[in-house]
Design a protein around this motif. Structure first.
Motif, PDB file in Angstrom:
ATOM      1  N   GLN A 104       0.811  -1.217   0.000  1.00 45.50           N
ATOM      2  CA  GLN A 104       0.000   0.000   0.000  1.00 45.50           C
ATOM      3  C   GLN A 104       0.852   1.278   0.000  1.00 45.50           C
ATOM      4  N   GLY A 105       0.454   2.220  -0.848  1.00 43.33           N
ATOM      5  CA  GLY A 105       1.044   3.555  -0.811  1.00 43.33           C
ATOM      6  C   GLY A 105       2.313   3.728  -1.627  1.00 43.33           C
ATOM      7  N   LYS A 106       2.733   2.722  -2.370  1.00 43.72           N
ATOM      8  CA  LYS A 106       3.999   2.799  -3.117  1.00 43.72           C
ATOM      9  C   LYS A 106       3.803   3.204  -4.569  1.00 43.72           C
ATOM     10  N   LEU A 107       2.610   2.968  -5.121  1.00 41.27           N
ATOM     11  CA  LEU A 107       2.404   3.211  -6.550  1.00 41.27           C
ATOM     12  C   LEU A 107       1.734   4.557  -6.792  1.00 41.27           C
ATOM     13  N   PRO A 108       2.237   5.339  -7.761  1.00 44.82           N
ATOM     14  CA  PRO A 108       1.605   6.625  -8.080  1.00 44.82           C
ATOM     15  C   PRO A 108       0.374   6.431  -8.965  1.00 44.82           C
ATOM     16  N   GLY A 109      -0.453   7.462  -9.034  1.00 41.55           N
ATOM     17  CA  GLY A 109      -1.617   7.438  -9.915  1.00 41.55           C
ATOM     18  C   GLY A 109      -2.751   6.615  -9.334  1.00 41.55           C
ATOM     19  N   GLU A 110      -3.711   6.278 -10.223  1.00 43.91           N
ATOM     20  CA  GLU A 110      -4.904   5.559  -9.766  1.00 43.91           C
ATOM     21  C   GLU A 110      -4.576   4.074  -9.559  1.00 43.91           C
TER      22      GLU A 110
END
Ligand code: AMP
Length: 194
Positions: A104-110
């Motif tokens: 959780q929280g590591k990937l940018p965007g939607e």
């Protein structure tokens, strides 16, 4: 995580035929059992010796890629974190791209997320909503299949993305935890059963 185990044996693959014996032996020789990590009673399967021995790493990656050839994957999905180290070379061997499934929280965007139960508490995995293309067949890759909770959450994320899971490829399957049953009828390929 594992608490007990038996002698490793060569794994079969639901995709077709056993893994080459040589790869099983090479893998077994380059896995370090670390007792009581990350907590008492767990035997951690440390793949660091495999990663730092190029010839062994090549044999094992080639074997993993060979066992999943029949799955017809169009893309590989890597499960954080050790899955990243294995999925990228397997994807390269298969000639397909690689998508990270991250904490959780590591990937940018939607993103879309899936929360699943751990022995104590919960964990959340995420994938970007535009990671897959319509019609993709996704091969999940990780180092160890234990209870199957992580792989199941990853598979659900893929399906929630509107594409198909082609199978799961792991180095080691901890048989006594029956992760395979939890994932049925998913095709699972492993180099070694423990
Ligand atoms: P599970 O969700 O129980 O199938 O656990 C699988 C995940 O936890 C994988 O991402 C593994 O990297 C990690 N894991 C579980 N048990 C072990 C173990 N004994 N040694 C190393 N990694 C493990």
């Amino acid at each position: 995580m594992t608490t007990t185990e038996s002698t490793p044996t060569p794994a079969g693959t639901s995709a077709g035929g056993p893994a080459p014996v040589q790869a099983v032996d090479v893998l077994r020789a380059h896995i370090r059992d670390v007792p009581d990590f990350p907590k008492p009673g767990v035997i951690f399967k440390d793949i660091a010796p495999l990663l730092t021995t190029p010839a062994a790493f090549a044999v094992v990656i080639d074997a993993l890629a060979d066992t999943v050839d029949g799955h017809g994957a169009t893309v590989v999905a890597a499960i954080e974190a050790r899955g990243f180290l294995l999925a990228a070379p397997v994807a390269y061997r298969l000639g397909v791209g690689v998508v990270p499934i991250r904490k959780q929280g590591k990937l940018p965007g939607e993103t879309i997320s899936r929360t699943y139960d751990l022995e104590y508490g919960t964990a959340t995995l995420e994938v970007q909503t535009d990671a897959f293309r319509p019609g993709d067949r996704v091969l999940l890759v990780d180092d160890v299949l234990a209870t199957g909770g992580t792989a199941l959450a990853a598979a659900e994320l893929v399906r929630q993305s509107g594409v198909e899971v082609a199978g799961l490829a792991v180095l080691m399957e901890l048989m006594f935890l029956s992760g395979r049953d939890r994932l049925a009828p998913l095709a699972i390929s492993s180099i070694m059963e423990v």
